[in-house]
Design a protein around this motif. Structure first.
Motif, PDB file in Angstrom:
ATOM      1  N   ASN A  82       0.812  -1.222   0.000  1.00  8.36           N
ATOM      2  CA  ASN A  82       0.000   0.000   0.000  1.00  8.36           C
ATOM      3  C   ASN A  82       0.844   1.270   0.000  1.00  8.36           C
ATOM      4  O   ASN A  82       0.340   2.349   0.283  1.00  8.36           O
ATOM      5  CB  ASN A  82      -0.963   0.021   1.193  1.00  8.36           C
ATOM      6  CG  ASN A  82      -0.227   0.080   2.532  1.00  8.36           C
ATOM      7  OD1 ASN A  82       1.010   0.037   2.581  1.00  8.36           O
ATOM      8  ND2 ASN A  82      -0.988   0.175   3.611  1.00  8.36           N
ATOM      9  N   CYS A  83       2.135   1.146  -0.319  1.00  9.55           N
ATOM     10  CA  CYS A  83       2.978   2.339  -0.360  1.00  9.55           C
ATOM     11  C   CYS A  83       2.572   3.226  -1.535  1.00  9.55           C
ATOM     12  O   CYS A  83       1.781   2.842  -2.396  1.00  9.55           O
ATOM     13  CB  CYS A  83       4.459   1.963  -0.435  1.00  9.55           C
ATOM     14  SG  CYS A  83       5.035   1.489  -2.071  1.00  9.55           S
ATOM     15  N   SER A  84       3.158   4.413  -1.590  1.00  9.16           N
ATOM     16  CA  SER A  84       2.729   5.448  -2.532  1.00  9.16           C
ATOM     17  C   SER A  84       2.905   5.057  -3.992  1.00  9.16           C
ATOM     18  O   SER A  84       2.082   5.428  -4.839  1.00  9.16           O
ATOM     19  CB  SER A  84       3.488   6.742  -2.252  1.00  9.16           C
ATOM     20  OG  SER A  84       4.892   6.516  -2.278  1.00  9.16           O
ATOM     21  N   ILE A  85       3.945   4.304  -4.328  1.00  9.46           N
ATOM     22  CA  ILE A  85       4.164   3.935  -5.731  1.00  9.46           C
ATOM     23  C   ILE A  85       3.434   2.649  -6.089  1.00  9.46           C
ATOM     24  O   ILE A  85       2.806   2.549  -7.147  1.00  9.46           O
ATOM     25  CB  ILE A  85       5.673   3.823  -6.056  1.00  9.46           C
ATOM     26  CG1 ILE A  85       5.909   3.569  -7.547  1.00  9.46           C
ATOM     27  CG2 ILE A  85       6.340   2.744  -5.217  1.00  9.46           C
ATOM     28  CD1 ILE A  85       5.565   4.724  -8.448  1.00  9.46           C
ATOM     29  N   ALA A 106       3.026   1.819   3.832  1.00  9.70           N
ATOM     30  CA  ALA A 106       2.720   3.204   3.486  1.00  9.70           C
ATOM     31  C   ALA A 106       3.379   4.203   4.429  1.00  9.70           C
ATOM     32  O   ALA A 106       3.651   5.342   4.045  1.00  9.70           O
ATOM     33  CB  ALA A 106       1.206   3.418   3.481  1.00  9.70           C
ATOM     34  N   LEU A 107       3.637   3.789   5.667  1.00 10.55           N
ATOM     35  CA  LEU A 107       4.168   4.730   6.661  1.00 10.55           C
ATOM     36  C   LEU A 107       5.663   4.554   6.898  1.00 10.55           C
ATOM     37  O   LEU A 107       6.199   5.087   7.863  1.00 10.55           O
ATOM     38  CB  LEU A 107       3.413   4.560   7.985  1.00 10.55           C
ATOM     39  CG  LEU A 107       1.910   4.837   7.920  1.00 10.55           C
ATOM     40  CD1 LEU A 107       1.280   4.605   9.280  1.00 10.55           C
ATOM     41  CD2 LEU A 107       1.629   6.245   7.432  1.00 10.55           C
ATOM     42  N   ARG A 108       6.332   3.819   6.037  1.00 10.53           N
ATOM     43  CA  ARG A 108       7.757   3.612   6.263  1.00 10.53           C
ATOM     44  C   ARG A 108       8.518   4.930   6.086  1.00 10.53           C
ATOM     45  O   ARG A 108       8.095   5.831   5.371  1.00 10.53           O
ATOM     46  CB  ARG A 108       8.307   2.543   5.322  1.00 10.53           C
ATOM     47  CG  ARG A 108       8.251   2.894   3.845  1.00 10.53           C
ATOM     48  CD  ARG A 108       8.755   1.738   3.011  1.00 10.53           C
ATOM     49  NE  ARG A 108       8.521   1.969   1.595  1.00 10.53           N
ATOM     50  CZ  ARG A 108       8.821   1.088   0.648  1.00 10.53           C
ATOM     51  NH1 ARG A 108       9.361  -0.063   0.984  1.00 10.53           N
ATOM     52  NH2 ARG A 108       8.584   1.359  -0.617  1.00 10.53           N
ATOM     53  N   ASP A 109       9.629   5.004   6.727  1.00 14.76           N
ATOM     54  CA  ASP A 109      10.452   6.219   6.718  1.00 14.76           C
ATOM     55  C   ASP A 109      11.340   6.252   5.471  1.00 14.76           C
ATOM     56  O   ASP A 109      11.928   5.240   5.108  1.00 14.76           O
ATOM     57  CB  ASP A 109      11.314   6.226   7.987  1.00 14.76           C
ATOM     58  CG  ASP A 109      12.130   7.496   8.121  1.00 14.76           C
ATOM     59  OD1 ASP A 109      11.515   8.567   8.086  1.00 14.76           O
ATOM     60  OD2 ASP A 109      13.357   7.391   8.243  1.00 14.76           O
TER      61      ASP A 109
END
Length: 265
Positions: A38-41, A123-126
């Protein structure tokens, strides 16, 4: 005492970008599931990841990973995403840690979209993804709902002033839409304002009546533009819309794969 289980034998899978400039094979045991993120890309591209047994089991048979495909990185730059600059197919990603390869299952000729999908919450990874500033398009028309959208890098953006709230989206299984992982909505062209169209590459094939637009920098599919006489609508990829929860939308499946002419590469 039970007999030892025989190790699953690798199967060769073939894949390509839509236009056929880049073709590859890789070996892996029978694919039992795909991985999503679910990350941005990944969420914008609708990636479905599968993985070769080893780097040696991934073989390029046409084109070159570095010159035929275009590279895109962001954030910590720990992964390079590779897409075709002609047709926009997001083919693969190469992880810098160990140089392992992830294949976008959507680019496979034998892609099985009925496989179960395991989704990772990254999605919230740094560092967190910094979305581009929304467009300033002036007052909102009375009675309309406004949707903002953009590619991953922000070079292409749009605002949709829709007379109706978005309640459904369409998934098409044709050769290009399934590779793009797009989910479409079809507003009137006059309800959309774009920014950065000079960064949009268009690709067409077969009858040439639909132009698929993607960002030439990050490869994200943005829109479909139609040239049939009398059509006033345009398709927007709902995956690129800010703040839209896809799980709340009704999903309409469209059998574009059944249309002639059949896709060949």
């Amino acid at each position: 005492m039970s007999e030892p289980t025989e190790a699953a034998q690798p199967i060769e899978h073939r894949g390509n970008c839509h236009c056929g400039a880049f073709k590859f094979t890789f070996k892996a045991p029978e694919l039992k599931q795909a991985s999503a993120c679910n990350c941005s890309i990944c969420s914008r591209n609708g990636y479905l990841w599968v993985f070769p047994v080893s780097n040696e089991d991934y073989v390029v048979v046409k084109g070159d990973e570095d010159s035929t495909l275009k590279s895109y990185e962001f954030g910590k730059r720990s992964m390079t995403h590779k897409f075709c600059p002609t047709c926009g197919t997001s083919v693969m990603a190469r992880m810098h840690n160990g140089q392992s390869v992830g294949i976008n299952m959507r680019a496979l000729l034998d892609a099985d979209f009925a496989l179960p999908v395991v989704t990772s919450n990254l999605a919230l990874r740094d560092p967190p993804y910094q979305a581009p500033a929304p467009m300033d398009v002036g007052p909102v028309p009375e009675g309309s709902t406004t949707y903002q959208g953009h590619c991953h890098c922000g070079a292409v953006a749009y605002t949709l002033h829709s007379p109706h709230a978005l309640v459904k989206t369409r998934e098409c299984n044709c050769s290009i839409c399934s590779r793009d992982g797009a989910l479409w909505t079809y507003p009137n062209e006059t309800d959309i304002v774009f920014r950065g169209l000079d960064a949009l590459t268009e690709y067409t094939f077969a009858t040439g009546s639909t132009y698929h637009g993607f960002c030439k920098i990050c490869g994200v599919a943005i829109r479909e533009r139609f040239t049939q006489p009398g059509r006033t609508d345009m398709a927007l990829n709902v995956r690129t819309m800010t703040g839209v929860d896809l799980s709340t939308l009704a999903l309409e499946k469209f059998d574009g794969k059944a249309k002639v002419p059949a896709y060949t590469v």
